[in-house]
Design an enzyme around this catalytic site. Sequence first.
Site, PDB file in Angstrom:
ATOM      1  N   THR A 149     -39.193  17.387  -4.221  1.00  0.00           N
ATOM      2  CA  THR A 149     -39.802  16.258  -4.925  1.00  0.00           C
ATOM      3  C   THR A 149     -40.874  16.790  -5.867  1.00  0.00           C
ATOM      4  OG1 THR A 149     -41.599  15.859  -3.353  1.00  0.00           O
ATOM      5  CG2 THR A 149     -39.485  14.784  -2.886  1.00  0.00           C
ATOM      6  N   CYS A 150     -41.379  15.907  -6.699  1.00  0.00           N
ATOM      7  CA  CYS A 150     -42.465  16.279  -7.611  1.00  0.00           C
ATOM      8  C   CYS A 150     -43.737  15.507  -7.230  1.00  0.00           C
ATOM      9  CB  CYS A 150     -42.072  16.028  -9.064  1.00  0.00           C
ATOM     10  SG  CYS A 150     -41.591  14.334  -9.400  1.00  0.00           S
ATOM     11  N   THR A 151     -43.993  15.457  -5.934  1.00  0.00           N
ATOM     12  CA  THR A 151     -45.184  14.794  -5.407  1.00  0.00           C
ATOM     13  C   THR A 151     -45.662  15.535  -4.168  1.00  0.00           C
ATOM     14  OG1 THR A 151     -46.077  12.712  -4.549  1.00  0.00           O
ATOM     15  CG2 THR A 151     -43.800  13.200  -4.003  1.00  0.00           C
ATOM     16  N   ALA A 155     -47.386  18.710  -9.166  1.00  0.00           N
ATOM     17  CA  ALA A 155     -47.047  19.130  -7.810  1.00  0.00           C
ATOM     18  C   ALA A 155     -45.539  19.217  -7.609  1.00  0.00           C
ATOM     19  CB  ALA A 155     -47.636  18.142  -6.816  1.00  0.00           C
TER      20      ALA A 155
END
Length: 109
Positions: free
Chosen positions: A28-30, A96
Amino acid sequence: EAYPKHQINILRAAVMLAKVGGVIVYSTCTLNPEENELVVSSALRQFPLKLECPEDSPLKIGAHGLIGGTGLRSVEAQGIQRFDLDREKCFPDCSAFFCARFRKLRSFR
């Protein structure tokens, strides 16, 4: 709130499609634990998967997964990589990333 439900459904489809012994990467991008560690913990309980620790690498950015309140054991959290790129100052346009590598252990339908 809806993202983790969608993410576990996507993982379910990946588990059904992967061959036994195959690799599934969840990313994920978190850094939200509900979308990351809690999804990984749920996947480990629901599907025939094991986490694989990243290979030792001379490039060391990021950290292991979170433990508290996630349902993950310490050894499982070590198989997860969290990259806080704002803190690392590696990529100015990204904040992130999260990554977990699974191996499929047996057939699942």
